[in-house]
Design an enzyme around this catalytic site. Structure first.
Site, PDB file in Angstrom:
ATOM      1  N   ALA A  27       0.839  -1.199   0.000  1.00  0.00           N
ATOM      2  CA  ALA A  27       0.000   0.000   0.000  1.00  0.00           C
ATOM      3  C   ALA A  27       0.873   1.248   0.000  1.00  0.00           C
ATOM      4  CB  ALA A  27      -0.892   0.004   1.241  1.00  0.00           C
ATOM      5  N   ASP A  28       0.390   2.325  -0.636  1.00  0.00           N
ATOM      6  CA  ASP A  28       1.045   3.612  -0.429  1.00  0.00           C
ATOM      7  C   ASP A  28       0.192   4.396   0.567  1.00  0.00           C
ATOM      8  OD1 ASP A  28      -1.077   4.777  -1.821  1.00  0.00           O
ATOM      9  OD2 ASP A  28       0.034   4.948  -3.692  1.00  0.00           O
ATOM     10  N   SER A  29       0.645   5.616   0.886  1.00  0.00           N
ATOM     11  CA  SER A  29      -0.034   6.343   1.964  1.00  0.00           C
ATOM     12  C   SER A  29      -1.497   6.629   1.603  1.00  0.00           C
ATOM     13  CB  SER A  29       0.705   7.636   2.272  1.00  0.00           C
ATOM     14  OG  SER A  29       0.708   8.480   1.137  1.00  0.00           O
ATOM     15  N   LEU A  30      -1.780   6.829   0.315  1.00  0.00           N
ATOM     16  CA  LEU A  30      -3.168   7.104  -0.087  1.00  0.00           C
ATOM     17  C   LEU A  30      -4.025   5.844   0.003  1.00  0.00           C
ATOM     18  CD1 LEU A  30      -2.443   9.431  -3.113  1.00  0.00           C
ATOM     19  CD2 LEU A  30      -3.297  10.109  -0.865  1.00  0.00           C
ATOM     20  N   ASP A  31      -3.414   4.682  -0.272  1.00  0.00           N
ATOM     21  CA  ASP A  31      -4.143   3.417  -0.097  1.00  0.00           C
ATOM     22  C   ASP A  31      -4.533   3.238   1.362  1.00  0.00           C
ATOM     23  OD1 ASP A  31      -3.807   2.682  -2.789  1.00  0.00           O
ATOM     24  OD2 ASP A  31      -1.872   1.744  -2.380  1.00  0.00           O
TER      25      ASP A  31
END
Lengths: 75, 312
Positions: free
Chosen positions: A33-37
């Site tokens: 995941a990235d921070s937006l995920d």
């Protein structure tokens, strides 16, 4: 129960296999995941468990166990 | 077309917000933009709180109009800066590179309007829920650190999902861009690169010239491999960087090359070996003029475009 339901949410949100989701799995380091995920995941958890996770608390949720504990303590 | 919820919220003449770029969005630029009827913004970047405090005080001497401060949330000084802002009580705080949720209540309590920059619908909704006054929705056309989605697609998606006003950013440099943003549902625009190429901006003249001389395909993206994509103008530095990025094991060397590289270009004028951060709108920018002329020209052109639209 919480874990099972949470795994379903994570699997759907992050497009990962349920069997790859462990209590120690880090959303960003292990599950891709990235921070937006993570923001989307937190919002999905809020909706499905009918709880509110303020940003100060959301910041501290980085592995699956953090989320399980938070849900158990706040539902 | 210029009288929107944003102009009312911020008490400004035109809903044109200047991007809060690190190093170059100083008191000089911010006060000039505010004097011209937009909203000037001082960029914190990774600077310590006392430096920004001085810029705020300088700007207060240079203009009586409202101006803002952009806080880069990944800054090592972010908590100090917020403490300082609770004292200085600036009109507006815009935030980038993260989620400002935990600071919003305190800022709002002292009367500061909070406008986070968001690159996704989910973060937009979350920011609305915790009390953001408006949102800056930034597309990948922007310069510097960027998200994935284009302004054309993300702005209307956010507009559909929130009730607070939306400011469009990324790729806007003239009246055509302004009207396009309004068409997408935005009630204001944020403009960065165009204001870098202003007389008042303290950026090195070679940096401004590099943007003015850039052609359509010159604003490229580096850093995708490290997870922090950055849009810069093609040069010797970018070529070196792109070569290193072919192999992730070069990460150490990439970090060494990029650290301080933006200041090198923007302030020291080393435009071959520095990181010339700029947006895709660089190709649209043909001259360096003062902030008043930049804004007046955007307004004039927007009016022209609007009357054209009314007649087709």
């Amino acid at each position: 129960m919480v874990l099972e339901k949470l795994k379903n949410i994570i699997a759907e949100q992050l497009d990962v296999e349920k069997e790859d989701i462990k209590l120690e799995s880090s959303f960003q380091n292990d599950l891709g995941a990235d921070s937006l995920d993570v923001v989307e995941l937190i919002m999905a958890i809020e909706e499905d468990f009918e709880i509110e996770i303020p940003d100060e608390d959301a910041e501290k949720i980085s592995i699956v166990k953090d989320a399980v504990d938070y849900i158990n303590n706040n539902k | 077309m210029f009288d929107t919820r944003i102009t009312k919220l911020l008490n400004i003449k035109y809903p044109i917000i200047q991007g809060g770029m690190a190093w170059v969005a100083t008191a000089e630029l911010a006060s000039a933009v505010s004097e011209a009827g937009g909203l000037g913004v001082i960029g914190c970047g990774a600077a310590p709180a006392d430096i920004i405090k001085k810029e705020i005080q300088k700007a207060k001497e240079m203009t009586d109009k409202p101006f803002g401060v952009n806080v880069m949330l990944m800054s090592p000084f972010v908590d100090d800066i917020m403490e300082m802002l609770y004292e200085e009580k600036v009109s507006v705080v815009t935030t980038g590179a993260g989620n400002p949720g935990k600071y919003i209540e305190k800022l709002k309590n002292i009367g500061t309007k909070v406008i986070p920059v968001v690159p996704s619908v989910a973060l937009a909704k979350r920011m609305e829920k915790v009390g953001a006054d408006a949102l800056i929705v930034e597309g990948t056309e922007a310069g510097g650190h960027i998200g994935e989605l284009t302004t054309f697609t993300i702005v209307p998606q956010v507009v559909d999902e929130v009730d607070i006003p939306v400011i469009a950013a990324g790729g806007i440099a003239d009246g055509r861009g302004y009207v396009a943003a309004v068409s997408l549902g935005a009630e204001g625009v944020q403009i960065g690169t165009r204001f870098v190429c202003s007389e008042e901006c303290i950026a090195h003249i070679e940096y401004k010239n590099k943007i003015v001389n850039a052609r359509d395909r010159d604003a490229i993206v580096t850093g995708r491999i490290t997870g922090h994509p950055v849009r810069i103008i093609k040069n010797k530095f970018s070529k070196k960087l792109i070569n290193l990025e072919k192999d992730i094991s070069n990460k150490g060397e990439i970090d060494r090359l990029t650290i301080g590289s933006y200041k090198k270009a923007a302030i020291d004028g080393e435009i071959d070996q520095g990181s010339v951060m700029a947006g895709q709108s660089s190709g649209l920018i043909k001259d360096i003029k003062n902030c008043k002329n930049i804004i007046d020209d955007i307004i004039k052109e927007s009016n022209k475009v609007q009357s054209y639209l009314c007649n087709i």
